[in-house]
Enzyme design. Structure first.
Site, PDB file in Angstrom:
ATOM      1  N   LYS A  61       0.993  -0.990  -0.418  1.00 24.09           N
ATOM      2  CA  LYS A  61       0.262  -0.045   0.180  1.00 24.09           C
ATOM      3  C   LYS A  61       0.850   1.172   0.273  1.00 24.09           C
ATOM      4  O   LYS A  61       2.028   1.108   0.685  1.00 24.09           O
ATOM      5  CB  LYS A  61      -1.078   0.253   0.896  1.00 24.09           C
TER       6      LYS A  61
HETATM    7  P1  NAD Z   1     -13.028   8.050  -2.506  1.00 24.27           P
HETATM    8  O1  NAD Z   1     -11.794   8.944  -2.077  1.00 24.27           O
HETATM    9  O2  NAD Z   1     -13.207   7.565  -4.621  1.00 24.27           O
HETATM   10  O3  NAD Z   1     -15.090   7.823  -2.150  1.00 24.27           O
HETATM   11  C1  NAD Z   1     -14.228   8.255  -0.544  1.00 24.27           C
HETATM   12  C2  NAD Z   1     -15.753   8.797  -0.378  1.00 24.27           C
HETATM   13  O4  NAD Z   1     -15.465   8.607   1.037  1.00 24.27           O
HETATM   14  C3  NAD Z   1     -16.003   9.902  -0.474  1.00 24.27           C
HETATM   15  O5  NAD Z   1     -17.257  10.058  -0.854  1.00 24.27           O
HETATM   16  C4  NAD Z   1     -15.878  10.977   0.592  1.00 24.27           C
HETATM   17  O6  NAD Z   1     -16.642  12.066   0.616  1.00 24.27           O
HETATM   18  C5  NAD Z   1     -15.874   9.555   1.528  1.00 24.27           C
HETATM   19  N1  NAD Z   1     -15.281  10.172   2.752  1.00 24.27           N
HETATM   20  C6  NAD Z   1     -14.590  10.752   3.240  1.00 24.27           C
HETATM   21  N2  NAD Z   1     -14.535  10.731   4.923  1.00 24.27           N
HETATM   22  C7  NAD Z   1     -15.690  10.302   5.312  1.00 24.27           C
HETATM   23  C8  NAD Z   1     -16.327  10.580   6.740  1.00 24.27           C
HETATM   24  N3  NAD Z   1     -15.129  10.769   7.495  1.00 24.27           N
HETATM   25  N4  NAD Z   1     -17.326  10.306   6.921  1.00 24.27           N
HETATM   26  C9  NAD Z   1     -17.403  10.122   5.875  1.00 24.27           C
HETATM   27  N5  NAD Z   1     -17.908  10.057   3.946  1.00 24.27           N
HETATM   28  C10 NAD Z   1     -16.038  10.216   3.935  1.00 24.27           C
HETATM   29  O7  NAD Z   1     -12.693   6.424  -1.904  1.00 24.27           O
HETATM   30  P2  NAD Z   1     -12.833   5.066  -2.939  1.00 24.27           P
HETATM   31  O8  NAD Z   1     -11.615   4.522  -3.595  1.00 24.27           O
HETATM   32  O9  NAD Z   1     -14.105   4.954  -2.862  1.00 24.27           O
HETATM   33  O10 NAD Z   1     -12.207   3.962  -1.437  1.00 24.27           O
HETATM   34  C11 NAD Z   1     -12.912   3.572  -0.210  1.00 24.27           C
HETATM   35  C12 NAD Z   1     -12.608   3.167   0.748  1.00 24.27           C
HETATM   36  O11 NAD Z   1     -12.572   1.444   0.118  1.00 24.27           O
HETATM   37  C13 NAD Z   1     -11.141   3.187   1.014  1.00 24.27           C
HETATM   38  O12 NAD Z   1     -11.102   2.337   2.742  1.00 24.27           O
HETATM   39  C14 NAD Z   1     -10.313   2.583   0.341  1.00 24.27           C
HETATM   40  O13 NAD Z   1      -9.906   1.495   1.058  1.00 24.27           O
HETATM   41  C15 NAD Z   1     -11.307   1.556   0.136  1.00 24.27           C
HETATM   42  N6  NAD Z   1     -11.720   0.534  -1.379  1.00 24.27           N
HETATM   43  C16 NAD Z   1     -11.321   1.381  -2.715  1.00 24.27           C
HETATM   44  C17 NAD Z   1     -11.034   0.038  -3.488  1.00 24.27           C
HETATM   45  C18 NAD Z   1     -10.691   1.089  -5.345  1.00 24.27           C
HETATM   46  O14 NAD Z   1     -11.048   0.024  -5.548  1.00 24.27           O
HETATM   47  N7  NAD Z   1     -11.266   2.191  -5.218  1.00 24.27           N
HETATM   48  C19 NAD Z   1     -10.410  -0.979  -3.437  1.00 24.27           C
HETATM   49  C20 NAD Z   1     -11.103  -1.990  -2.244  1.00 24.27           C
HETATM   50  C21 NAD Z   1     -11.191  -0.940  -1.627  1.00 24.27           C
END
Ligand code: NAD
Length: 434
Positions: free
Chosen positions: A128
């Protein structure tokens, strides 16, 4: 003589150095992941030496990245890349841009990637990366400079057979395009150096929605297992970024009733169900789900406490803790985000009979399609969208069946079953290589 343009003089501009954040948030993610590891290791009676090897990250890079900001001042950013374990293949894991990123969080996410790639049986290890920054307050030019600078600093540890980054919270396909371009300056055209790229630069069809699609497939299976009718099931989703919004879109298409969604600003709630395509449009044009007409406002804490069939934390870690776990009323929880539930809260949910599908299984769809992208790049042969989706579904279903069966046969929560499944595979490869 033509006038020569000179760059802004650093001495004249203020210099900002961001302090290295200590424990940036209230949750110690590294401790959480380690605790989960130890519970599973104890359960499966994993030998001490293997435990030591699997609990120790292989390599941790901490780098400083100076960026000339648009107003002329120089800012120093702190970046991290943790290569946790590579016994099953090249290191693989996303890069996160967030103001609370620190080494401990990145290390914990790198460990989770190791277990995640093992559960879906990909020939990858776990890694990561992250940079402590607030991408929402940076211009495109600043983000590009930061990304290129970060890539230069970790370049020596990357490679299509060594370590392959991908997007995570705060980064996207554009970020990956910059990394690929920067890496290519030194090493030549190497699309397999990152996944989650734009499709016309070698990205895979289906990668953008892959994590949400995987979450949807797993939720359908979990609903069957726990006697919830997916069609018409009420669903609340925290986070409306890549993962949350795609989960909402796909579940809405399949007939689930998405009653609430939220982002960092706040949330919206409609008991009769939200019109998700319209919420997506609203979010695109305003930057937030808030203010959507025809829904009531709800804050993030309120959303987590809704009386729904399925609750999906899809934002960041530490959403459900000892502070708010007693308010949770959902019948089933799917961890779309990484580490959204602390071990104490997890125990309480288990005691109340609320099943939790752990992150390392529920959100593994993203890295699975990243694997397909890497395979396509190495073979220089593109798959159809349909093939990507079919292969993703097959892998997710296989992983679900394996973890669910272990959980039923062993009488353990799904999280322990998932960890045991992963540790078994990584331990076996370790014994064979050492
Ligand atoms: P992103 O940046 O696209 O979206 C994050 C979302 O969470 C946004 O809507 C943001 O406004 C919201 N957010 C941030 N802080 C917040 C808070 N304190 N309270 C409520 N909402 C909040 O990120 P993403 O890629 O969608 O990733 C989200 C989660 O999924 C993370 O934990 C990431 O590690 C995990 N994840 C992502 C992927 C991927 O392919 N993008 C894969 C596996 C896991």
């Amino acid at each position: 003589m033509p006038a020569v343009a000179t760059p802004p003089r650093a001495a004249a501009a203020p210099v900002t150095e961001k302090k290295l954040p200590a424990a940036a948030s209230h949750v110690d993610f590294n401790r959480i992941t380690d605790e989960q590891f130890l519970i599973a290791a104890e359960h499966m009676k994993l030998e001490d030496e293997i435990q030591l090897l699997l609990r120790t990250p292989y390599r941790e890079l901490v780098v400083q990245v100076p960026v000339r900001m648009d107003d002329g001042h120089l800012e120093m950013f702190h970046g991290y890349r943790v290569q946790y374990n590579g016994v099953r293949g090249p290191y693989k894991g996303g890069i996160r841009y967030h103001h609370e990123v620190d080494l401990s969080e990145v290390r914990s996410l790198a460990a989770l990637m190791t277990w995640k790639t093992a559960i879906v049986d990909l020939p990858f290890g776990g890694a990561k990366g992250g940079v402590t920054c607030d991408p929402t307050k940076m211009s495109r030019k600043e983000l590009q400079a930061l990304t290129r600078g970060f890539t230069q600093k970790i370049d020596m540890a990357l490679g299509p057979y060594r370590d392959i980054p991908a997007p995570d919270a705060g980064t996207n396909a554009q970020t990956m395009a910059w990394i690929m371009d920067e890496y290519g300056k030194k090493h030549g055209y190497t699309p397999a150096i990152v996944t989650g790229k734009p499709v016309n630069l070698g990205g895979s069809l289906g990668r953008e929605e892959a994590t949400g699609r995987g979450v949807t497939i797993i939720t359908q299976e979990a609903c069957k297992a726990y006697h919830i009718n997916f069609k018409g099931a009420s669903v609340a989703i925290q986070g409306f970024g890549n993962v949350g919004s795609w989960t909402a879109i796909l579940m809405h298409q399949l007939g689930a009733k998405i009653v609430a969604v939220s982002d960092v600003v706040g949330g919206i709630w409609s008991e009769g169900g939200l019109d998700i395509p319209r919420v997506v449009e609203h979010c695109k044009s305003t930057g937030s789900v808030c203010g959507f007409k025809g829904a009531r406002a709800i804050d993030n804490e309120g959303l987590l406490a809704l009386d729904v069939d399925v609750l999906i934390p899809a934002a960041l870690g530490g959403a459900i803790t000892r502070r708010n776990v007693d308010g949770v009323r959902a019948r089933l929880i799917i961890e779309a985000a990484n580490s959204p539930i602390t071990p104490h809260a997890d125990e309480k949910l288990h005691a109340r009979g609320i099943p939790v599908v752990p992150d390392i299984l529920a959100n593994a769809g993203g890295v699975t399609v990243s694997y397909f992208e890497w395979v396509q790049n190495l073979q220089q042969f593109n798959w159809t969208h349909e093939k990507v989706n079919l292969e993703l579904e097959a892998r997710m279903l296989r992983a679900w069946r394996s973890v669910y069966t272990r959980s039923v046969e062993g009488g353990t929560p799904l999280r322990i079953a998932a960890f045991v499944d992963a540790l078994d595979k990584v331990a076996q490869a370790t014994r064979q290589r050492f």
